[in-house]
Enzyme design. Sequence first.
Site, PDB file in Angstrom:
ATOM      1  N   LYS A  56       0.721  -1.655   0.203  1.00  0.00           N
ATOM      2  CA  LYS A  56      -0.267   0.416   0.008  1.00  0.00           C
ATOM      3  C   LYS A  56       0.831   1.219  -0.277  1.00  0.00           C
ATOM      4  O   LYS A  56       2.087   1.664   0.727  1.00  0.00           O
ATOM      5  CB  LYS A  56      -0.784  -0.215   1.373  1.00  0.00           C
ATOM      6  CG  LYS A  56      -1.617   1.402   1.043  1.00  0.00           C
ATOM      7  CD  LYS A  56      -2.874   0.211   2.396  1.00  0.00           C
ATOM      8  CE  LYS A  56      -4.205   1.774   2.123  1.00  0.00           C
ATOM      9  NZ  LYS A  56      -5.049   0.740   3.657  1.00  0.00           N
TER      10      LYS A  56
HETATM   11  C1  E4P Z   1      -8.039   1.478   4.282  1.00  0.00           C
HETATM   12  O1  E4P Z   1      -7.626   0.871   2.954  1.00  0.00           O
HETATM   13  C2  E4P Z   1      -7.774   3.145   4.457  1.00  0.00           C
HETATM   14  O2  E4P Z   1      -7.131   3.335   4.997  1.00  0.00           O
HETATM   15  C3  E4P Z   1      -9.122   2.763   5.610  1.00  0.00           C
HETATM   16  O3  E4P Z   1     -10.312   2.981   5.595  1.00  0.00           O
HETATM   17  C4  E4P Z   1      -9.408   4.390   6.245  1.00  0.00           C
HETATM   18  O4  E4P Z   1     -10.401   5.066   7.122  1.00  0.00           O
HETATM   19  P1  E4P Z   1     -10.356   5.996   7.649  1.00  0.00           P
HETATM   20  O5  E4P Z   1     -10.855   7.338   7.622  1.00  0.00           O
HETATM   21  O6  E4P Z   1     -11.760   5.155   8.754  1.00  0.00           O
HETATM   22  O7  E4P Z   1      -9.616   5.837   8.414  1.00  0.00           O
END
Ligand code: E4P
Length: 218
Positions: A87
């Site tokens: 990622k």
């Molecule tokens: C996943 O890939 C993201 O990092 C995550 O969904 C972020 O979510 P949030 O905005 O609730 O922290």
Amino acid sequence: MKFFIDTANLEQIQEAYDLGVLDGVTTNPSLMAKEGIKGVQNQREHYVKICKIVDGDVSAEVIATDYEGMIREGEELAALDPHIVVKVPCIADGIKAIKYFTEKGIRTNCTLVFSVGQALLAAKAGATYVSPFIGRLDDICGNGVRLVGDIVRMYRTYDYKTQVLAASIRNTKHIIDCVEVGADVATCPLGAIKGLLNHPLTDAGLKKFLEDYRKVNG
Ligand code: E4P
């Protein structure tokens, strides 16, 4: 639509997996911190534990923000398990790193995406997934679901193979909205996934069926 769970909590990942509908997991540094997992070695062991539970893609985020650092870290993460997807944040060095990983056959998830333009760059670099953040856009009076739909249409128009992974999902309605705009994947908290099951007519119908059965069968 594929379902990923958005957590680093092993019990929740196991529970979603046991439900039989889990296609993968996304994590981020905040989710890892929430589980109290400290230190690079422990974090990497934790990713391996997640990969052992789930037969699907597991996103592990790089901490480095420079090109060389992302390459080094991403290659180490990818070597942990074949399920790992690296990622990478949607910044200039991140796009360059995604291009590098694509050429090396390492799968990527371009994260922190808030515009069609960012999604275009991620796709051109060959990202496996692009993660538009619905909840965080909604938090600032944007329209996260509309962005997901716009990216889906843009990728279809130009035949990009990058999958749209709707992220920052906060509730069950977000999941349904993602279905309507054609997201390839939704990464969700466990509560939002379980919320899909809820319907008062299901509860009332089941209650009546069981009452009627007992009337005849005792
Ligand atoms: C996943 O890939 C993201 O990092 C995550 O969904 C972020 O979510 P949030 O905005 O609730 O922290």
